[in-house]
Scaffold this motif. Structure first.
Motif, PDB file in Angstrom:
ATOM      1  N   ILE A 175     -46.530  37.109  25.275  1.00 50.04           N
ATOM      2  CA  ILE A 175     -46.395  36.673  27.543  1.00 50.04           C
ATOM      3  C   ILE A 175     -47.824  36.637  27.297  1.00 50.04           C
ATOM      4  N   ALA A 176     -48.658  35.476  28.797  1.00 54.18           N
ATOM      5  CA  ALA A 176     -49.544  34.756  29.171  1.00 54.18           C
ATOM      6  C   ALA A 176     -50.036  35.984  30.580  1.00 54.18           C
ATOM      7  N   SER A 177     -51.311  36.554  30.479  1.00 56.79           N
ATOM      8  CA  SER A 177     -51.442  37.134  31.457  1.00 56.79           C
ATOM      9  C   SER A 177     -52.580  36.357  32.007  1.00 56.79           C
ATOM     10  N   GLU A 178     -52.162  35.739  33.103  1.00 55.11           N
ATOM     11  CA  GLU A 178     -53.515  35.252  34.225  1.00 55.11           C
ATOM     12  C   GLU A 178     -54.650  35.832  34.464  1.00 55.11           C
ATOM     13  N   GLU A 179     -54.299  36.966  34.562  1.00 56.80           N
ATOM     14  CA  GLU A 179     -55.531  37.853  34.852  1.00 56.80           C
ATOM     15  C   GLU A 179     -56.220  38.150  33.608  1.00 56.80           C
ATOM     16  N   HIS A 180     -55.854  38.457  32.747  1.00 54.77           N
ATOM     17  CA  HIS A 180     -56.825  38.849  32.398  1.00 54.77           C
ATOM     18  C   HIS A 180     -57.694  37.909  31.109  1.00 54.77           C
ATOM     19  N   ARG A 181     -56.825  36.776  30.977  1.00 52.80           N
ATOM     20  CA  ARG A 181     -57.176  35.468  29.743  1.00 52.80           C
ATOM     21  C   ARG A 181     -56.924  35.270  28.837  1.00 52.80           C
TER      22      ARG A 181
ATOM     23  N   ALA B  65     -53.956  33.155  19.418  1.00 47.73           N
ATOM     24  CA  ALA B  65     -53.262  34.201  19.978  1.00 47.73           C
ATOM     25  C   ALA B  65     -54.948  34.139  21.446  1.00 47.73           C
ATOM     26  N   PRO B  66     -56.331  34.628  20.878  1.00 40.90           N
ATOM     27  CA  PRO B  66     -57.267  34.227  22.204  1.00 40.90           C
ATOM     28  C   PRO B  66     -57.803  33.037  22.875  1.00 40.90           C
ATOM     29  N   ILE B  67     -57.305  32.243  22.009  1.00 46.10           N
ATOM     30  CA  ILE B  67     -57.137  30.400  22.113  1.00 46.10           C
ATOM     31  C   ILE B  67     -56.173  30.258  23.387  1.00 46.10           C
ATOM     32  N   GLY B  68     -55.137  30.140  23.209  1.00 43.78           N
ATOM     33  CA  GLY B  68     -53.849  30.650  24.506  1.00 43.78           C
ATOM     34  C   GLY B  68     -54.459  31.402  26.080  1.00 43.78           C
ATOM     35  N   GLY B  69     -54.585  31.919  25.465  1.00 42.43           N
ATOM     36  CA  GLY B  69     -54.938  33.102  26.625  1.00 42.43           C
ATOM     37  C   GLY B  69     -56.659  32.807  27.378  1.00 42.43           C
ATOM     38  N   MET B  70     -56.671  31.990  26.816  1.00 33.76           N
ATOM     39  CA  MET B  70     -58.815  31.439  27.241  1.00 33.76           C
ATOM     40  C   MET B  70     -58.060  29.319  27.805  1.00 33.76           C
ATOM     41  N   PHE B  71     -57.943  28.612  27.576  1.00 30.78           N
ATOM     42  CA  PHE B  71     -57.586  27.604  27.967  1.00 30.78           C
ATOM     43  C   PHE B  71     -56.092  27.215  27.587  1.00 30.78           C
ATOM     44  N   HIS B  72     -55.788  26.471  28.750  1.00 26.58           N
ATOM     45  CA  HIS B  72     -54.124  25.620  28.872  1.00 26.58           C
ATOM     46  C   HIS B  72     -53.604  25.066  27.603  1.00 26.58           C
ATOM     47  N   ALA B  73     -53.348  25.669  26.231  1.00 25.04           N
ATOM     48  CA  ALA B  73     -53.823  24.748  25.311  1.00 25.04           C
ATOM     49  C   ALA B  73     -52.205  25.430  24.758  1.00 25.04           C
ATOM     50  N   PRO B  74     -51.387  24.461  24.184  1.00 23.95           N
ATOM     51  CA  PRO B  74     -49.481  24.656  23.912  1.00 23.95           C
ATOM     52  C   PRO B  74     -50.231  25.383  22.631  1.00 23.95           C
TER      53      PRO B  74
ATOM     54  N   ASP C  46     -68.028  23.652  22.337  1.00 27.73           N
ATOM     55  CA  ASP C  46     -69.250  24.587  20.883  1.00 27.73           C
ATOM     56  C   ASP C  46     -69.348  26.275  21.083  1.00 27.73           C
ATOM     57  N   ALA C  47     -69.520  26.082  22.695  1.00 26.16           N
ATOM     58  CA  ALA C  47     -69.925  27.148  23.216  1.00 26.16           C
ATOM     59  C   ALA C  47     -68.945  28.129  23.202  1.00 26.16           C
ATOM     60  N   ASP C  48     -67.969  27.744  23.204  1.00 30.20           N
ATOM     61  CA  ASP C  48     -66.674  28.889  23.679  1.00 30.20           C
ATOM     62  C   ASP C  48     -66.327  29.551  21.506  1.00 30.20           C
ATOM     63  N   LEU C  49     -67.110  29.024  21.260  1.00 22.23           N
ATOM     64  CA  LEU C  49     -65.968  29.294  19.457  1.00 22.23           C
ATOM     65  C   LEU C  49     -67.101  30.233  19.206  1.00 22.23           C
ATOM     66  N   ASP C  50     -68.092  31.371  19.838  1.00 17.98           N
ATOM     67  CA  ASP C  50     -68.221  32.672  19.473  1.00 17.98           C
ATOM     68  C   ASP C  50     -67.828  33.993  20.079  1.00 17.98           C
ATOM     69  N   GLU C  51     -67.233  33.264  21.165  1.00 14.62           N
ATOM     70  CA  GLU C  51     -66.121  34.155  21.735  1.00 14.62           C
ATOM     71  C   GLU C  51     -64.881  34.226  21.621  1.00 14.62           C
ATOM     72  N   ILE C  52     -64.396  33.333  20.949  1.00 17.78           N
ATOM     73  CA  ILE C  52     -63.290  32.763  20.427  1.00 17.78           C
ATOM     74  C   ILE C  52     -62.925  33.906  19.241  1.00 17.78           C
ATOM     75  N   SER C  53     -63.878  33.833  18.034  1.00  9.07           N
ATOM     76  CA  SER C  53     -63.722  34.295  17.386  1.00  9.07           C
ATOM     77  C   SER C  53     -64.300  35.576  17.388  1.00  9.07           C
ATOM     78  N   ARG C  54     -64.825  35.962  18.062  1.00  9.98           N
ATOM     79  CA  ARG C  54     -64.734  37.723  18.199  1.00  9.98           C
ATOM     80  C   ARG C  54     -63.626  38.214  18.741  1.00  9.98           C
ATOM     81  N   LYS C  55     -62.749  37.681  19.427  1.00 10.03           N
ATOM     82  CA  LYS C  55     -61.347  37.706  19.874  1.00 10.03           C
ATOM     83  C   LYS C  55     -60.587  37.265  18.776  1.00 10.03           C
ATOM     84  N   ALA C  56     -60.464  36.370  18.241  1.00  9.39           N
ATOM     85  CA  ALA C  56     -59.480  36.259  17.048  1.00  9.39           C
ATOM     86  C   ALA C  56     -59.579  37.418  16.096  1.00  9.39           C
TER      87      ALA C  56
END
Length: 364
Positions: free
Chosen positions: A144-150, A259-268, A328-338
């Motif tokens: 389930i996606a939480s738009e509030e929490h991204r 998991a984090p990519i799906g929450g941060m971006f509208h990506a299938p 490229d600027a998003d990769l650090d945050e995605i990696s930390r969340k992943a």
């Protein structure tokens, strides 16, 4: 051998044309079905009686699940039927579960909520997948996606396994090629990850090997000819196998990233997994100590799984991650969340932060 357990849908019905059995199957549980569908509900509404319906367009959100629960209670639904892709099946699963609970969704959902176990048995739930992808018809969780929490989080409990998984390969024959490609690559990813993950076990290994073989011979055929029914049967079984396997073993870094990519971006989800599969497999293959399973996959995929996976990604025209706005600027945050994602914990090797960044950059 380490302890393991195995659980799946209470009843699995597979075969071309089994969709016509749905009305009678639903009647075994009650006379007031709530129908959960995708973006085209009209094609299903004439096929069975129902007291109400809800359409899910895209991945289900916290609000959509809450709305669905209110609808189920309003109509006094006694069985939930979901007909659609993985997101629709997950939505139905969550609505069936939450319709009987004494607390609200935040009490039970992981990551963004308290993650408490369900306290009441869910309403009977029938899953009818129309794409061969997530295997949600045989899993015990709903994403389930939480738009509030991204972020995307799971509602998870053993009792959420469907009472019936009705899998009719004919339902996928009109899927567009891009959906066939993304969903099929997701199913293949799940078979591959569950096969080599740290919690793999003999029963899931057998399912994964069968699924990998089916995808290897049929994914491109289904992509090139949507009406190739043999290919559709293979991919439907691959997806089912992958769902059973991930529910009983686990996944790995591809889904850790998803998991984090799906929450941060509208990506299938399927497209994200497809773009990451080859780079993740390559990173794991370079680091893993016990190569027996990786060598086995090499043999199944033309002697070189890395080359084969890169090749099929190109032949299926899988979009790069940049197509979904990832930079490229998003990769650090995605990696930390992943790194903190539950799926990452079962990856066969512990990838460093720099290695995670390198995987993402290879998929950009």
């Amino acid at each position: 051998m380490n302890r393991f357990e195995f659980a799946t849908a209470q009843r699995i019905i597979f075969g071309r044309g089994v969709m016509r059995e749905l009305p009678a199957l639903a009647a075994e549980f009650g006379q007031r079905p709530l129908l959960i569908t995708g973006s085209r509900p009209a094609q299903w509404q004439t096929r069975l009686p129902y007291v109400g319906f809800k359409s899910i367009c895209g991945e289900p959100t916290v609000q959509e699940i809450q709305n669905g629960v209110e609808l189920a209670k309003q109509h006094q639904a006694d069985v939930i039927i979901a007909i659609g892709g993985g997101s629709v099946v997950d939505a139905g699963k969550a609505i069936a579960a939450m319709s009987t609970q004494p607390g609200n969704l935040m009490r039970y959902i992981e990551v963004i909520g308290a993650g408490k176990p369900l306290e009441a048995t869910p309403l009977p739930f029938i899953a009818v997948p129309t794409t061969a992808g997530t295997g949600a018809e045989a899993t015990r969780n709903a994403v389930i996606a939480s738009e509030e929490h991204r972020v995307k989080a799971s509602l998870r409990h053993l009792s959420m396994l469907p009472r019936i998984a009705l899998i009719d390969p004919d339902l996928a024959i009109d899927l567009p090629p891009n959906v066939t490609a993304a969903s099929g690559m997701d199913a293949l990813t799940q078979c591959l990850e569950a096969f080599v993950c740290s919690r793999a076990q003999p029963m899931t290994d057998a399912l994964c090997l069968d699924g990998i073989q089916r995808a290897a011979r049929s994914l491109e055929r289904a992509f090139e000819n949507s009406h190739d029914l043999g290919a559709r049967e293979d991919m439907a079984l691959c997806a089912l196998n992958s769902g059973i396997a991930l529910a009983n073993a686990g996944l790995g870094a591809v889904h850790g990233f998803a998991a984090p990519i799906g929450g941060m971006f509208h990506a299938p989800h399927g497209a994200v997994c497809a773009a990451l599969l080859a780079p993740v497999w390559e990173a794991n293959s370079k680091r893993v100590q016990n190569r027996a399973k990786f060598d086995q996959v090499d043999e199944m995929l033309d002697g070189d799984a890395i080359a084969w996976l890169h090749g099929i990604t190109q032949r299926l025209h899988i979009p790069k991650l940049s197509a979904w706005g990832i930079q490229d600027a998003d990769l650090d945050e995605i990696s930390r969340k992943a790194a903190a994602a539950s799926s990452m914990k079962a990856n066969p090797v512990s990838l460093t932060h720099d290695e995670l960044i390198a995987v993402l950059r290879a998929a950009l």
